[in-house]
Design a protein around this motif. Structure first.
Motif, PDB file in Angstrom:
ATOM      1  N   GLY A  92       0.961  -0.936  -0.423  1.00 49.15           N
ATOM      2  CA  GLY A  92       0.000  -0.028  -0.176  1.00 49.15           C
ATOM      3  C   GLY A  92       0.906   1.276  -0.016  1.00 49.15           C
ATOM      4  N   PRO A  93       0.064   2.728   0.292  1.00 54.89           N
ATOM      5  CA  PRO A  93       1.069   3.563  -0.008  1.00 54.89           C
ATOM      6  C   PRO A  93       1.805   4.217   1.407  1.00 54.89           C
ATOM      7  CG  PRO A  93      -1.044   3.711  -0.030  1.00 54.89           C
ATOM      8  CD  PRO A  93      -1.090   2.690   0.143  1.00 54.89           C
ATOM      9  N   ALA A  94       3.420   3.953   1.305  1.00 56.78           N
ATOM     10  CA  ALA A  94       3.606   4.598   3.391  1.00 56.78           C
ATOM     11  C   ALA A  94       5.358   5.071   2.239  1.00 56.78           C
ATOM     12  CB  ALA A  94       4.874   3.099   2.719  1.00 56.78           C
ATOM     13  N   THR A  95       5.769   6.121   2.971  1.00 57.23           N
ATOM     14  CA  THR A  95       6.153   6.565   2.983  1.00 57.23           C
ATOM     15  C   THR A  95       7.400   6.939   4.287  1.00 57.23           C
ATOM     16  OG1 THR A  95       4.652   8.375   1.899  1.00 57.23           O
ATOM     17  CG2 THR A  95       7.451   9.439   2.862  1.00 57.23           C
ATOM     18  N   VAL A  96       8.469   6.534   3.883  1.00 56.45           N
ATOM     19  CA  VAL A  96      10.172   7.208   5.355  1.00 56.45           C
ATOM     20  C   VAL A  96      10.938   7.632   5.154  1.00 56.45           C
ATOM     21  CG1 VAL A  96      11.331   5.289   5.853  1.00 56.45           C
ATOM     22  CG2 VAL A  96       9.779   4.313   5.136  1.00 56.45           C
ATOM     23  N   ILE A  97      11.285   8.616   5.285  1.00 56.32           N
ATOM     24  CA  ILE A  97      12.329  10.120   5.999  1.00 56.32           C
ATOM     25  C   ILE A  97      12.895   9.778   7.089  1.00 56.32           C
ATOM     26  CG2 ILE A  97      12.252  12.108   5.308  1.00 56.32           C
ATOM     27  CD1 ILE A  97       8.955  12.353   4.443  1.00 56.32           C
ATOM     28  N   ARG A  98      14.206   9.905   6.135  1.00 49.84           N
ATOM     29  CA  ARG A  98      15.188   9.865   7.641  1.00 49.84           C
ATOM     30  C   ARG A  98      14.989   9.104   8.471  1.00 49.84           C
ATOM     31  NH1 ARG A  98      14.285  14.736   6.520  1.00 49.84           N
ATOM     32  NH2 ARG A  98      12.092  14.740   8.723  1.00 49.84           N
ATOM     33  N   SER A  99      14.761   7.966   8.025  1.00 51.98           N
ATOM     34  CA  SER A  99      15.109   6.815   9.198  1.00 51.98           C
ATOM     35  C   SER A  99      16.176   6.460   9.821  1.00 51.98           C
ATOM     36  CB  SER A  99      14.281   5.177   8.522  1.00 51.98           C
ATOM     37  OG  SER A  99      15.684   4.922   7.304  1.00 51.98           O
ATOM     38  N   GLY A 100      16.459   5.967  10.819  1.00 55.21           N
ATOM     39  CA  GLY A 100      17.432   5.760  11.632  1.00 55.21           C
ATOM     40  C   GLY A 100      17.840   4.455  10.707  1.00 55.21           C
TER      41      GLY A 100
END
Length: 119
Positions: A92-100
């Motif tokens: 499905g739609p997903a967003t990851v920004i600056r993950s560890g």
């Protein structure tokens, strides 16, 4: 009344007042000046409509999974570490920004810092 519906109502009121003001102004100044001003306003509105969506920040689709500024994770002894999005069904739609940082130590250990869907 929710905040969003009040904003929409305020926008409609401003639009109606602007439209009424333009009609009154055009009637007062005459058709020649009104035609020139209407052409100018039309060009400005067309440019705003064309470039406006490109100048606004994109928002994730509603119902999308979102992770931002997650911490670090470590998997050991066959474990699993995830600092992003992990889904169990179809993508499905997903967003990851600056993950560890995700770190895997040991055999069969798995690390993920982005998006992982298991279908």
């Amino acid at each position: 009344m929710s905040r969003r519906s009040r904003i929409i109502l305020a926008g409609r009121i401003v639009f109606a007042a602007s439209l009424a003001g333009l009609i009154v102004y055009f009637a007062i100044v005459g058709l020649d000046k009104a035609d020139k001003l209407a052409s100018t306003i039309g060009v400005v509105v067309a440019l705003v409509a064309f470039f406006g969506p490109h100048l606004l920040p994109a928002s994730p689709p509603s119902g999308a999974d979102r992770v931002e500024d997650s911490g670090n994770a470590t998997a050991t002894s066959g474990g699993s570490a995830n600092t992003g999005v992990r889904g169990g069904g179809p993508a499905g739609p997903a967003t990851v920004i600056r993950s560890g940082d995700a770190r895997a130590d040991g055999p069969a250990s798995v690390a993920n810092t982005g998006i992982e869907h298991r279908g």
